[in-house]
Design an enzyme around this catalytic site. Sequence first.
Site, PDB file in Angstrom:
ATOM      1  N   GLY A  37       0.825  -1.209   0.000  1.00  0.00           N
ATOM      2  CA  GLY A  37       0.000   0.000   0.000  1.00  0.00           C
ATOM      3  C   GLY A  37       0.856   1.254   0.000  1.00  0.00           C
ATOM      4  CB  THR A  38       4.054   2.053   1.708  1.00  0.00           C
ATOM      5  OG1 THR A  38       3.548   1.763   3.016  1.00  0.00           O
ATOM      6  CG2 THR A  38       5.033   3.195   1.775  1.00  0.00           C
ATOM      7  CG  ASN A  70      -4.203   4.438  10.026  1.00  0.00           C
ATOM      8  OD1 ASN A  70      -4.548   5.465   9.432  1.00  0.00           O
ATOM      9  ND2 ASN A  70      -3.147   4.396  10.796  1.00  0.00           N
ATOM     10  CD  GLN A  84      -6.475   0.033   8.105  1.00  0.00           C
ATOM     11  OE1 GLN A  84      -7.339  -0.819   8.365  1.00  0.00           O
ATOM     12  NE2 GLN A  84      -5.212  -0.141   8.414  1.00  0.00           N
ATOM     13  CG  HIS A 103      -0.577  -6.343   5.134  1.00  0.00           C
ATOM     14  ND1 HIS A 103      -0.540  -5.996   6.460  1.00  0.00           N
ATOM     15  CD2 HIS A 103      -0.120  -5.257   4.458  1.00  0.00           C
ATOM     16  CE1 HIS A 103      -0.063  -4.754   6.585  1.00  0.00           C
ATOM     17  NE2 HIS A 103       0.190  -4.287   5.378  1.00  0.00           N
ATOM     18  CB  THR A 123       9.833 -10.512 -11.843  1.00  0.00           C
ATOM     19  OG1 THR A 123      10.804 -10.304 -12.859  1.00  0.00           O
ATOM     20  CG2 THR A 123       9.199 -11.885 -11.997  1.00  0.00           C
ATOM     21  CB  CYS A 143       3.211   3.487  11.956  1.00  0.00           C
ATOM     22  SG  CYS A 143       2.674   2.457  10.608  1.00  0.00           S
TER      23      CYS A 143
END
Length: 392
Positions: A69-70, A149, A177, A199, A235, A324
């Site tokens: 996501g980052t 989040n 989220q 995730h 890849t 975080c």
Amino acid sequence: MIYLDSNATTQVHPEVLEAMLPYLTDQCYNPSSGYRAGKKVKEAIEKARVQMAQLINAEPDEIYFTGCGTESNNAVLLSLAKMAGENKRIVTSAIEHSAILRVCEELERECFLVERVGVDSEGRLDLDAWKAAVSKGDVCMATLMWANNETGVIQPIAEAYKAANDAGVPFHTDAIQAVGKAHVDVKEVPVDFLSISGHKFHAPKGVGALYIRQGVGFEPLLRGGGQEKGKRSGTENVASIIGMGTAAELMRSRLEMDCHDCVGALRDHLEHRLLTELDGVQINGSMEHRTKNTSHLSFEGCEAAGLLILLDEYGVACSAGSACMTGKQKPSHVQKAMGFDDARAKSSLRISFSILTTKDETDKAVEAIKKAVGKLRSVQGTGGVGPVVVYT
Ligand SMILES: Cc1ncc(COP(=O)(O)O)c(C=O)c1O
């Protein structure tokens, strides 16, 4: 362990793992390879793209797989910055994730001007201020998270998008989220860009996606072999992409079956018990506009840092603010933006559920929280938050 930190990450769902395994073993081929086995892997990726697209009602060719996501967030903001020309103003909110905040700070150092629009005490965007900000005439991008989040509060995305679009400003949403947990439909709210992370909805870590509306310009962050139609070279992380597709399909069927109401029912059960069985508990954020899996609670007289240590000892994992922020002593920027004083901000826990959480776990977590709060209050008193001294 009772895991109530699903906004930090989720377990790979058993069905997801099963779908992935062949691509980690005998189907190990490079999807760009010309032989039939490689082409079959490519087909599997295209199926995952369809599954991912269906979850947000996009067209498959509007979905690009990324590394997380980052990366999706960074790619959009840096692309829009590159194409900004004379327009140097960025409009965002004060409650974004660090994967937006830090990019904005970097752009600020490169002569962009960043406006961070505030939220009300329920954690919802100040729409009037947003409308004024996006209409300033020199705005190159607007970015607003779909759901927060920490609090789970869902933002007025449709209105914020419309204001940006009316002003001719490209609009991005960090929907990391929200996707898989709430109704997200890019035909209903035709945003230009939308970030997704696997995730957060039972796919593995290290895979994400970026929705780019057809016809919208984009400058790739990664250049190389031209994978993902040149928009994201490298890849493909095949097994994880297959996993994310499977997870997307799983979440779509659960959303259609109203399974998230079951997640919501567990969340409501936990909140009801804590509010009736403990004094000095407050629910933070909008009750009406929040994801069904998230509860953000303040416990008067208890430092969250101490609560987390005790809960860990009692076998319950949850978090203070966002993952975080763990280990940092500052109250979270989200709670600050909501106007919380330091005591309330520092006494807040985020408890987040998933489709794998059970009622039994929820009840056990309530008992553990009651015990931890009781213990902390006996050493800290209820008059305010004192130093964190945890005697176990
Ligand atoms: C709102 C939000 N944006 C971005 C991210 C970063 O996603 P990833 O962990 O996939 O890089 C997270 C993860 O915590 C998040 O909650």
